[in-house]
Design a protein around this motif. Structure first.
Motif, PDB file in Angstrom:
ATOM      1  N   ILE B 104       0.863  -1.182   0.000  1.00 26.74           N
ATOM      2  CA  ILE B 104       0.000   0.000   0.000  1.00 26.74           C
ATOM      3  C   ILE B 104       0.902   1.235   0.000  1.00 26.74           C
ATOM      4  CG2 ILE B 104      -1.845   1.240   1.194  1.00 26.74           C
ATOM      5  CD1 ILE B 104      -2.677  -1.420   2.482  1.00 26.74           C
ATOM      6  N   VAL B 253      -8.052   4.266   1.776  1.00 27.17           N
ATOM      7  CA  VAL B 253      -7.565   3.753   3.067  1.00 27.17           C
ATOM      8  C   VAL B 253      -8.591   4.032   4.156  1.00 27.17           C
ATOM      9  CG1 VAL B 253      -5.820   4.137   4.866  1.00 27.17           C
ATOM     10  CG2 VAL B 253      -5.115   3.904   2.475  1.00 27.17           C
ATOM     11  N   ILE B 265      -2.023   4.584   8.227  1.00 26.03           N
ATOM     12  CA  ILE B 265      -2.078   3.145   8.520  1.00 26.03           C
ATOM     13  C   ILE B 265      -0.999   2.758   9.537  1.00 26.03           C
ATOM     14  CG2 ILE B 265      -2.042   0.832   7.515  1.00 26.03           C
ATOM     15  CD1 ILE B 265      -2.676   2.125   4.805  1.00 26.03           C
ATOM     16  N   VAL B 267       1.704   0.621  11.102  1.00 26.76           N
ATOM     17  CA  VAL B 267       2.548  -0.487  10.634  1.00 26.76           C
ATOM     18  C   VAL B 267       3.693  -0.695  11.612  1.00 26.76           C
ATOM     19  CG1 VAL B 267       2.163  -0.265   8.153  1.00 26.76           C
ATOM     20  CG2 VAL B 267       3.961   1.077   9.220  1.00 26.76           C
ATOM     21  N   TYR B 274       1.680  -4.713   7.965  1.00 28.17           N
ATOM     22  CA  TYR B 274       0.429  -4.259   8.563  1.00 28.17           C
ATOM     23  C   TYR B 274      -0.121  -5.321   9.508  1.00 28.17           C
ATOM     24  CZ  TYR B 274      -4.500  -2.921   8.906  1.00 28.17           C
ATOM     25  OH  TYR B 274      -5.749  -2.605   9.371  1.00 28.17           O
ATOM     26  N   TYR B 281       2.280  -4.857   3.135  1.00 22.56           N
ATOM     27  CA  TYR B 281       3.259  -3.838   3.520  1.00 22.56           C
ATOM     28  C   TYR B 281       2.684  -2.449   3.244  1.00 22.56           C
ATOM     29  CZ  TYR B 281       6.900  -7.420   3.808  1.00 22.56           C
ATOM     30  OH  TYR B 281       7.654  -8.512   4.168  1.00 22.56           O
ATOM     31  N   VAL B 282       3.128  -1.485   4.031  1.00 21.39           N
ATOM     32  CA  VAL B 282       2.702  -0.100   3.819  1.00 21.39           C
ATOM     33  C   VAL B 282       3.955   0.774   3.799  1.00 21.39           C
ATOM     34  CG1 VAL B 282       1.127   1.731   4.549  1.00 21.39           C
ATOM     35  CG2 VAL B 282       0.645  -0.637   5.204  1.00 21.39           C
ATOM     36  N   ALA B 286       1.561   7.010   3.472  1.00 22.88           N
ATOM     37  CA  ALA B 286       0.376   6.278   3.950  1.00 22.88           C
ATOM     38  C   ALA B 286       0.526   5.766   5.377  1.00 22.88           C
ATOM     39  CB  ALA B 286       0.078   5.105   3.009  1.00 22.88           C
ATOM     40  N   THR B 287       1.752   5.636   5.874  1.00 20.34           N
ATOM     41  CA  THR B 287       1.950   5.027   7.188  1.00 20.34           C
ATOM     42  C   THR B 287       1.699   6.011   8.333  1.00 20.34           C
ATOM     43  OG1 THR B 287       4.262   5.633   7.596  1.00 20.34           O
ATOM     44  CG2 THR B 287       3.886   3.709   6.196  1.00 20.34           C
TER      45      THR B 287
END
Lengths: 79, 377
Positions: B104, B253, B265, B267, B274, B281-282, B286-287
Motif C-alpha cells: 500500500i 484507506v 495506517i 505499521v 500491517y 506492507y505499507v 500512507a503510514t
C-alpha cells in the motif's frame, strides 16, 4: 502510574523529524476532550518542549516518567 | 507464480515495483502497479514553481509507464476498496484484483477545507496551487507574508522554513526585500523539530531578518480581517498567507477502515508490515510512522520492502528492516543548502549551509527520474 488510564499511546521513540512534539500535536488534534495520551520519546529536547507546548496550548501535563532508555509524558486534552 | 500488487505509483510504489522487477522473472512473479493517473509528478518541484523558477515540463512530470521496468504492468484506475481479510483490492473500472503480496503506497491527500477561512490562503502542495501562488508573488508589492502550518502531519516538515528562506532570496533578487516582512509560524517551540538543526535554521532566519513565532499551530483564518489564529491562542495580521494545508491518508484507506485518526495506517516501524498480515506492507506517506512524510522516507522503505518480498518469494528469510532513515536537502537561497541524514538511532547533527549541498540537491532532482525511481540507489 497504574491508576492513570491512557487512551492513546504515541510511540515517537527514534523520531527526529517530525519529532515527538509534532506527533503529540497531531494526536491531540484528533483526540476527544478528556482523553489521556502517553508519548514515548528518546529526544532530549522533548523534556523542555513538550511541557512548554502543553502549557501554552492549555492542556494538562499529568506526569513525566523516566523509563528504560526513553521518557514517557502523560498529557490530558482538556479543551 | 506470485502476484505482487502495488497500490499507488508515487515514489515508494514505483521504486518497490522496479526493485522487484529487476530481481524476479516473469515466471516467478506478476508485478502490478495501480495508479489513479498516467502521470508521475515530482513534488519537490512545486516549491520552485511557486517561486517562479522556469522548470521544464519533464522536470515536473513524466509518464509513469516510462519510469517502470518493462516487466511491471501498470493499471490506470482508482482503488476503491482494500480487503486484507480476503486478499483483494477493488478497482473502480477493472474490478477486483487478488494478490499474494500487497504494497500500500497510496500517499496522502490535502484537505485545505478543514481550516476555517482557508480560501484566502495560498500553498505549494499541488502544481496548480504552486502556479497560483507564483502569480500572487509576482504581483506582490509589499507587506506581511505569513507562512504557517494548517495541520500535522504534513509532507516535508522543513518545507515551510525552506520556503521562508527562499522568499528572502526571491525578494532580495527583485530588490524589494525592504518592503516585505516574512513571518514563519512554527508549530514547535523551535524552528525545526531537532535541536541541532533548529539552531542552524534559527541562526539563518535571524541573519535573513525572518521573524519566527514559536508554537503557532494554525487553527483558523479570518479572511476579511486577514488575521490568522493559532490553537495556542495567538493571532497575526497578514497581507499574504501561505499555509501548508492539512493532510489526510488516501480516501480508499479511510473507506476501507485501515487508517487511524486522519487515515494513516499503523505499521510495524521496522518490518513495515500491517498488523498480523505479513503479506501486506505499507510505505511512504500512507503510514502512521513517526518519520517525515517525504520521498526520501518512501525511497528507503520501498527498498526494504522490495528486498523482503523478494526474499520471501525465493524461500529465504529476510532479516532486513527499515531503520528509520531519512535524508533531506533544504535550500536556503543564495545557492546554499543544508543536508541531513538520520535514522531512528542516530539524530541529525548541526548542519552547515554550503554550496556543495546546494549542488547535491540539484543533483538529486536529476537522479530522481532514473537511478532513484529505478531502485538502483
Amino acid at each position: 502510574m497504574s491508576e492513570i488510564k491512557v487512551d492513546r499511546v504515541v510511540d515517537a521513540r527514534g523520531s527526529h523529524c517530525p519529532g515527538p512534539l509534532m506527533e503529540l500535536i497531531k494526536t491531540i488534534r484528533n483526540a476527544k476532550i478528556g482523553e489521556v495520551i502517553a508519548v514515548y520519546s528518546t529526544d532530549s529536547g522533548s523534556k523542555t518542549d513538550i511541557p512548554r507546548w502543553v502549557e501554552k496550548a492549555g492542556h494538562q501535563l499529568i506526569g513525566v516518567y523516566e523509563r528504560e532508555g526513553y521518557t514517557e509524558f502523560i498529557v490530558k486534552k482538556v479543551k | 507464480m506470485k502476484r505482487i500488487l502495488v497500490v499507488g505509483g508515487g515514489t515508494g510504489g514505483t521504486i518497490v515495483a522496479n526493485v522487484l522487477a529487476r530481481k524476479l522473472s516473469r515466471k516467478e512473479a506478476e508485478i502490478i502497479v495501480v495508479n489513479d493517473s498516467s502521470k508521475h509528478i515530482y513534488q519537490p518541484a512545486f516549491i520552485y514553481t511557486a517561486l517562479g523558477y522556469n522548470l521544464k515540463e519533464r522536470d515536473i512530470a513524466r509518464e509513469e509507464k516510462e519510469l517502470l521496468n518493462k516487466n511491471v504492468k501498470l493499471i490506470i484506475d482508482n482503488a476503491v476498496g482494500i480487503d486484507v481479510e480476503n486478499r483483494y483490492v477493488a478497482l473502480e473500472r477493472t474490478g477486483k484484483l487478488d494478490y499474494d503480496y500487497l504494497v500500500i503506497a497510496t500517499g496522502s491527500r490535502i484537505v485545505p477545507e478543514e481550516v476555517p477561512g482557508y480560501q484566502i490562503a495560498y500553498h505549494f502542495y499541488s502544481l496548480e496551487e504552486a502556479r497560483r501562488l507564483s502569480k500572487v508573488l509576482e504581483e506582490f508589492t509589499g507587506g506581511v507574508i505569513a507562512v504557517g502550518i494548517g495541520g500535522i502531519p504534513y509532507k516535508c516538515p522543513p518545507a515551510p522554513a525552506e520556503f521562508c528562506c527562499l522568499l528572502d532570496y526571491y525578494f532580495t533578487r527583485k530588490k524589494m526585500r525592504d518592503k516585505v516582512e516574512i513571518h514563519y509560524l512554527s508549530p514547535l517551540p523551535r524552528t525545526f523539530p531537532h535541536e541541532a538543526v533548529a539552531e542552524a535554521i534559527t541562526e539563518m532566519m535571524e541573519k535573513k531578518n525572518i521573524y519566527w513565532h514559536p508554537m503557532f499551530n494554525i487553527e483558523s483564518v479570518d479572511p476579511e480581517k486577514k488575521i490568522v489564529y493559532s490553537l495556542e491562542g495567538e493571532s497575526l495580521k497578514f497581507d499574504l498567507l501561505v499555509m501548508v494545508p492539512p493532510h489526510r491518508g488516501a480516501k480508499v484507506v479511510e473507506e476501507s477502515g485501515l487508517g487511524v485518526d486522519s487515515g494513516w495506517i499503523p505499521v510495524d516501524k521496522h518490518t513495515l508490515q500491517y498488523k498480523e498480515y505479513s503479506e501486506v506492507y505499507v510505505i511512504g506517506d500512507a503510514t502512521n510512522l513517526p518519520v517525515s512524510k517525504s520521498g526520501a522516507a518512501a525511497h528507503f522503505e520501498a527498498k526494504v520492502v522490495g528486498k523482503r518480498i523478494y526474499a520471501d518469494i525465493t524461500g529465504q528469510k529476510s532479516k532486513l528492516v527499515y531503520d528509520g532513515r531519512v535524508v533531506c536537502f533544504c535550500d536556503a537561497g543564495f545557492r546554499k543548502a543544508i543536508y541531513m541524514d538520520f535514522n531512528y538511532e542516530n539524530p541529525p547533527k548541526k548542519p552547515r549551509f554550503s554550496y556543495l549541498w546546494y549542488l547535491g540537491k540539484k543533483m538529486v532532482n536529476k537522479l530522481y527520474w532514473s537511478l532513484i525511481l529505478g531502485g538502483t540507489i
